[in-house]
Every structure is written in C-alpha cells, then in structure tokens.
Design a protein around this motif. Structure first.
Motif, PDB file in Angstrom:
ATOM      1  N   ALA A 176       0.806  -1.282  -0.041  1.00 40.63           N
ATOM      2  CA  ALA A 176       0.020   0.040   0.037  1.00 40.63           C
ATOM      3  C   ALA A 176       0.839   1.284   0.037  1.00 40.63           C
ATOM      4  CB  ALA A 176      -0.912  -0.046   1.289  1.00 40.63           C
ATOM      5  N   THR A 177       1.898   1.181   0.737  1.00 48.40           N
ATOM      6  CA  THR A 177       2.835   2.446   0.967  1.00 48.40           C
ATOM      7  C   THR A 177       3.521   2.583  -0.342  1.00 48.40           C
ATOM      8  OG1 THR A 177       3.063   2.006   3.249  1.00 48.40           O
ATOM      9  CG2 THR A 177       4.390   3.567   2.327  1.00 48.40           C
ATOM     10  N   VAL A 178       4.131   1.719  -1.051  1.00 48.07           N
ATOM     11  CA  VAL A 178       4.522   1.909  -2.308  1.00 48.07           C
ATOM     12  C   VAL A 178       3.534   2.524  -3.371  1.00 48.07           C
ATOM     13  CG1 VAL A 178       5.481   0.657  -4.316  1.00 48.07           C
ATOM     14  CG2 VAL A 178       6.427  -0.003  -1.986  1.00 48.07           C
ATOM     15  N   GLU A 179       2.538   2.052  -3.524  1.00 49.86           N
ATOM     16  CA  GLU A 179       1.445   2.509  -4.204  1.00 49.86           C
ATOM     17  C   GLU A 179       1.167   3.884  -4.068  1.00 49.86           C
ATOM     18  OE1 GLU A 179      -3.117   1.495  -4.437  1.00 49.86           O
ATOM     19  OE2 GLU A 179      -1.884   0.053  -5.880  1.00 49.86           O
ATOM     20  N   ALA A 180       0.949   4.259  -2.766  1.00 51.93           N
ATOM     21  CA  ALA A 180       0.637   5.905  -2.357  1.00 51.93           C
ATOM     22  C   ALA A 180       1.868   6.529  -2.877  1.00 51.93           C
ATOM     23  CB  ALA A 180       0.308   5.770  -0.844  1.00 51.93           C
ATOM     24  N   VAL A 181       3.144   6.145  -2.519  1.00 54.21           N
ATOM     25  CA  VAL A 181       4.110   7.080  -2.772  1.00 54.21           C
ATOM     26  C   VAL A 181       4.241   7.267  -4.097  1.00 54.21           C
ATOM     27  CG1 VAL A 181       6.731   7.339  -2.613  1.00 54.21           C
ATOM     28  CG2 VAL A 181       5.242   6.589  -0.750  1.00 54.21           C
ATOM     29  N   ARG A 182       4.023   6.297  -4.896  1.00 60.65           N
ATOM     30  CA  ARG A 182       4.015   6.321  -6.663  1.00 60.65           C
ATOM     31  C   ARG A 182       3.175   7.382  -6.983  1.00 60.65           C
ATOM     32  NH1 ARG A 182       4.694  -0.081  -7.860  1.00 60.65           N
ATOM     33  NH2 ARG A 182       6.797  -0.071  -8.077  1.00 60.65           N
ATOM     34  N   GLN A 183       1.931   7.155  -6.571  1.00 60.38           N
ATOM     35  CA  GLN A 183       0.794   8.043  -6.795  1.00 60.38           C
ATOM     36  C   GLN A 183       1.327   9.545  -6.479  1.00 60.38           C
ATOM     37  OE1 GLN A 183      -2.819   7.111  -4.990  1.00 60.38           O
ATOM     38  NE2 GLN A 183      -2.996   5.054  -5.764  1.00 60.38           N
ATOM     39  N   ALA A 184       1.751   9.631  -5.434  1.00 60.30           N
ATOM     40  CA  ALA A 184       2.261  11.111  -4.833  1.00 60.30           C
ATOM     41  C   ALA A 184       3.325  11.576  -5.650  1.00 60.30           C
ATOM     42  CB  ALA A 184       2.392  10.896  -3.308  1.00 60.30           C
ATOM     43  N   THR A 185       4.183  10.930  -6.137  1.00 55.50           N
ATOM     44  CA  THR A 185       5.378  11.204  -7.064  1.00 55.50           C
ATOM     45  C   THR A 185       5.222  11.296  -8.491  1.00 55.50           C
ATOM     46  OG1 THR A 185       6.327   9.268  -6.578  1.00 55.50           O
ATOM     47  CG2 THR A 185       7.012  10.964  -4.899  1.00 55.50           C
ATOM     48  N   GLY A 186       4.092  10.734  -8.633  1.00 52.43           N
ATOM     49  CA  GLY A 186       3.834  10.422 -10.226  1.00 52.43           C
ATOM     50  C   GLY A 186       4.733   9.316 -10.761  1.00 52.43           C
ATOM     51  N   ALA A 187       5.445   8.586  -9.928  1.00 55.39           N
ATOM     52  CA  ALA A 187       6.321   7.560 -10.294  1.00 55.39           C
ATOM     53  C   ALA A 187       5.653   6.247 -11.145  1.00 55.39           C
ATOM     54  CB  ALA A 187       7.112   6.859  -9.269  1.00 55.39           C
TER      55      ALA A 187
END
Length: 153
Positions: A131-142
């Motif tokens: 979940a954290t990987v997905e959220a950080v990807r969303q937040a950074t546009g990765a």
C-alpha cells in the motif's frame, strides 16, 4: 513453531502501532486487501522532495500484518520510494524465496522471518509495504516498475 511466529517482539510491535489513523490532507492514499484472510490496510502519505514527510495507516490485519505495519510506521518518515520498494522486495524474497532479511532502515523486518513457513500469511505480512509503495508512487507520479503478487494469495 507457533511461539516463533507470535514472539513477544512481534506482539510488542502490534501493541504499539505507530502512526495509526488517517491524515487530513494526504498527497495520496492506497488501500490493499489480502484476499485469503481479509486483512486490510489503508495508508496516507505526504511526500516532499521525493521523501515521505508524513504518514498514517489504518490497519485491520492479523498480528503479522500489524507487526510489519508497525515497523513501516516507525521507519517510513524520510524514506524515498526506492527505500520502500527495496524493503518490500527484500521482505517478499525473505518470505517466499528464503532470501536474506531486509537491511537498512527496515532491518527490523527480520523478526518476521518465521512467517516464511506459513505461505498463507505472506500476503497480509506484505500489505503495508504494498500500500505504501502504491501511495508514494501516486504522490510522486512514479511509474509502476514491477508487479507484486502480495495481495494475490
């Protein structure tokens, strides 16, 4: 073996869940559910300059999923996406392929090594990191760089 699985250290982590709850204005959120057991974790992140600067988690999971979430919550502030992905991948390798325990900021995940003998628990143990990987990807546009099967069990 059950004593190793639910050690005093794991139960102590569960009893002291850091960063529990939700953020009022996250940059991104993600919810993951382990299909086999129904464990669910929702995370909220705020990311600045590529680093997690605020984090909260709503955890409805077994003790093993809660323990992994507790370790994540204790160490995620200041982490970059690559740090969290590496921890997730190392945890998955430890559980599923007899790999070495994670190193660095998330090295305490080694306490979960006995979970490798219980494949039905792997997905819930990985949920917080997924979940954290997905959220950080969303937040950074990765962009998505790999597909994990943690929630597929």
């Amino acid at each position: 073996m059950i004593d190793d699985l639910y050690s005093a250290k794991i139960l102590g982590l569960v009893a002291n869940m850091p960063r529990a709850g939700r953020l009022p204005a996250p940059d991104a959120s993600s919810e993951k559910v382990a299909k086999l057991c129904g464990s669910k974790i929702t995370v909220d992140v705020v990311v600045e300059d590529g680093k997690v600067v605020d984090f909260a988690q709503d955890v409805s999971a077994c003790a093993l999923g809660q323990a992994a979430a507790a370790i994540l919550g204790q160490n995620v502030i200041g982490a970059e996406l690559s740090d969290i992905e590496l921890a997730r991948d190392s945890l998955a390798a430890m559980l599923k392929a007899n790999g070495s325990p994670p190193a660095g900021r998330f090295s305490e995940l080694a306490v979960l090594e006995p979970v490798k003998d219980y494949p039905a628990r792997h997905a819930s143990t990985l949920l917080a990191f997924e979940a954290t990987v997905e959220a950080v990807r969303q937040a950074t546009g990765a962009a998505e760089t790999r597909t994990s099967t943690a929630g597929a069990a």
